[in-house]
Design a protein around this motif. Structure first.
Motif, PDB file in Angstrom:
ATOM      1  N   GLU A  13       0.842  -1.191   0.000  1.00  0.00           N
ATOM      2  CA  GLU A  13       0.000   0.000   0.000  1.00  0.00           C
ATOM      3  C   GLU A  13       0.877   1.240   0.000  1.00  0.00           C
ATOM      4  N   LEU A  14       0.500   2.219  -0.780  1.00  0.00           N
ATOM      5  CA  LEU A  14       1.152   3.516  -0.774  1.00  0.00           C
ATOM      6  C   LEU A  14       0.387   4.389   0.209  1.00  0.00           C
ATOM      7  N   VAL A  15       1.092   4.895   1.231  1.00  0.00           N
ATOM      8  CA  VAL A  15       0.447   5.587   2.340  1.00  0.00           C
ATOM      9  C   VAL A  15       0.945   7.029   2.398  1.00  0.00           C
ATOM     10  N   ALA A  16       0.019   7.959   2.579  1.00  0.00           N
ATOM     11  CA  ALA A  16       0.375   9.372   2.711  1.00  0.00           C
ATOM     12  C   ALA A  16       1.011   9.634   4.074  1.00  0.00           C
ATOM     13  N   ASP A  17       1.826  10.677   4.151  1.00  0.00           N
ATOM     14  CA  ASP A  17       2.490  11.036   5.394  1.00  0.00           C
ATOM     15  C   ASP A  17       1.499  11.361   6.507  1.00  0.00           C
ATOM     16  N   ARG A  18       0.324  11.830   6.167  1.00  0.00           N
ATOM     17  CA  ARG A  18      -0.661  12.186   7.189  1.00  0.00           C
ATOM     18  C   ARG A  18      -1.201  10.968   7.934  1.00  0.00           C
ATOM     19  N   ARG A  19      -0.956   9.779   7.421  1.00  0.00           N
ATOM     20  CA  ARG A  19      -1.407   8.557   8.104  1.00  0.00           C
ATOM     21  C   ARG A  19      -0.415   8.053   9.146  1.00  0.00           C
ATOM     22  N   ILE A  20       0.735   8.701   9.264  1.00  0.00           N
ATOM     23  CA  ILE A  20       1.692   8.351  10.315  1.00  0.00           C
ATOM     24  C   ILE A  20       1.139   8.866  11.628  1.00  0.00           C
ATOM     25  N   ARG A  21       0.930   7.979  12.590  1.00  0.00           N
ATOM     26  CA  ARG A  21       0.334   8.356  13.869  1.00  0.00           C
ATOM     27  C   ARG A  21       1.378   8.738  14.903  1.00  0.00           C
ATOM     28  N   SER A  22       2.527   8.061  14.918  1.00  0.00           N
ATOM     29  CA  SER A  22       3.589   8.420  15.857  1.00  0.00           C
ATOM     30  C   SER A  22       4.922   7.915  15.337  1.00  0.00           C
ATOM     31  N   VAL A  23       5.973   8.572  15.822  1.00  0.00           N
ATOM     32  CA  VAL A  23       7.335   8.186  15.500  1.00  0.00           C
ATOM     33  C   VAL A  23       8.091   8.097  16.811  1.00  0.00           C
ATOM     34  N   ALA A  24       8.747   6.962  17.045  1.00  0.00           N
ATOM     35  CA  ALA A  24       9.528   6.773  18.273  1.00  0.00           C
ATOM     36  C   ALA A  24      10.966   6.460  17.899  1.00  0.00           C
ATOM     37  N   ASN A  25      11.877   7.220  18.457  1.00  0.00           N
ATOM     38  CA  ASN A  25      13.292   7.037  18.190  1.00  0.00           C
ATOM     39  C   ASN A  25      13.896   6.190  19.312  1.00  0.00           C
ATOM     40  N   HIS A  26      14.330   4.983  18.999  1.00  0.00           N
ATOM     41  CA  HIS A  26      14.949   4.069  19.948  1.00  0.00           C
ATOM     42  C   HIS A  26      16.444   3.982  19.643  1.00  0.00           C
ATOM     43  N   PRO A  27      17.254   3.468  20.586  1.00  0.00           N
ATOM     44  CA  PRO A  27      18.697   3.363  20.326  1.00  0.00           C
ATOM     45  C   PRO A  27      19.047   2.482  19.121  1.00  0.00           C
ATOM     46  N   THR A  28      18.228   1.476  18.839  1.00  0.00           N
ATOM     47  CA  THR A  28      18.550   0.557  17.750  1.00  0.00           C
ATOM     48  C   THR A  28      17.710   0.750  16.495  1.00  0.00           C
ATOM     49  N   HIS A  29      16.623   1.514  16.583  1.00  0.00           N
ATOM     50  CA  HIS A  29      15.744   1.654  15.432  1.00  0.00           C
ATOM     51  C   HIS A  29      14.805   2.848  15.602  1.00  0.00           C
ATOM     52  N   VAL A  30      14.105   3.168  14.530  1.00  0.00           N
ATOM     53  CA  VAL A  30      13.035   4.149  14.547  1.00  0.00           C
ATOM     54  C   VAL A  30      11.752   3.383  14.289  1.00  0.00           C
ATOM     55  N   ALA A  31      10.743   3.586  15.141  1.00  0.00           N
ATOM     56  CA  ALA A  31       9.471   2.890  14.994  1.00  0.00           C
ATOM     57  C   ALA A  31       8.410   3.871  14.509  1.00  0.00           C
ATOM     58  N   LEU A  32       7.747   3.514  13.423  1.00  0.00           N
ATOM     59  CA  LEU A  32       6.670   4.325  12.867  1.00  0.00           C
ATOM     60  C   LEU A  32       5.348   3.600  13.064  1.00  0.00           C
ATOM     61  N   SER A  33       4.391   4.262  13.676  1.00  0.00           N
ATOM     62  CA  SER A  33       3.039   3.720  13.774  1.00  0.00           C
ATOM     63  C   SER A  33       2.240   4.324  12.631  1.00  0.00           C
ATOM     64  N   VAL A  34       1.753   3.470  11.737  1.00  0.00           N
ATOM     65  CA  VAL A  34       1.106   3.922  10.515  1.00  0.00           C
ATOM     66  C   VAL A  34      -0.292   3.324  10.434  1.00  0.00           C
ATOM     67  N   GLU A  35      -1.275   4.186  10.126  1.00  0.00           N
ATOM     68  CA  GLU A  35      -2.645   3.712   9.915  1.00  0.00           C
ATOM     69  C   GLU A  35      -2.720   3.109   8.515  1.00  0.00           C
ATOM     70  N   CYS A  36      -3.125   1.866   8.439  1.00  0.00           N
ATOM     71  CA  CYS A  36      -3.152   1.137   7.174  1.00  0.00           C
ATOM     72  C   CYS A  36      -4.441   1.447   6.398  1.00  0.00           C
ATOM     73  N   PRO A  37      -4.329   1.867   5.144  1.00  0.00           N
ATOM     74  CA  PRO A  37      -5.533   2.124   4.361  1.00  0.00           C
ATOM     75  C   PRO A  37      -6.242   0.845   3.923  1.00  0.00           C
ATOM     76  N   SER A  38      -5.551  -0.262   3.939  1.00  0.00           N
ATOM     77  CA  SER A  38      -6.125  -1.522   3.485  1.00  0.00           C
ATOM     78  C   SER A  38      -7.059  -2.139   4.524  1.00  0.00           C
ATOM     79  N   CYS A  39      -6.586  -2.245   5.776  1.00  0.00           N
ATOM     80  CA  CYS A  39      -7.393  -2.903   6.806  1.00  0.00           C
ATOM     81  C   CYS A  39      -7.888  -1.948   7.891  1.00  0.00           C
ATOM     82  N   GLY A  40      -7.347  -0.726   7.937  1.00  0.00           N
ATOM     83  CA  GLY A  40      -7.813   0.263   8.886  1.00  0.00           C
ATOM     84  C   GLY A  40      -7.150   0.238  10.251  1.00  0.00           C
TER      85      GLY A  40
END
Length: 70
Positions: A13-40
């Motif tokens: 799925e191609l997702v717009a930036d406005r669907r990103i709900r949160s971004v968390a910066n961890h020591p080993t990775h960056v976690a993106l919480s994204v609202e999925c347009p396919s399943c919601g």
């Protein structure tokens, strides 16, 4: 825009930036919480070099642990 793979429907799925709900910066990775347009639902996608290295180390150690526990 982000290209994600929905783990529920297994579609890309191609997702717009406005669907990103949160971004968390961890020591080993960056976690993106994204609202999925396919399943919601909201899926977490992790990215980063250290995250991939840590995951590769865990995967390499897993077969050795399974062999010694048997």
């Amino acid at each position: 825009m982000l290209l994600i793979t929905c783990p529920v429907t297994r579609t890309d799925e191609l997702v717009a930036d406005r669907r990103i709900r949160s971004v968390a910066n961890h020591p080993t990775h960056v976690a993106l919480s994204v609202e999925c347009p396919s399943c919601g639902s909201v899926h977490v996608y992790r990215t980063g070099r250290r995250w991939e290295e840590a995951r590769a180390v865990r995967a390499a150690a897993r077969p050795a642990a399974e062999l010694t526990s048997a």
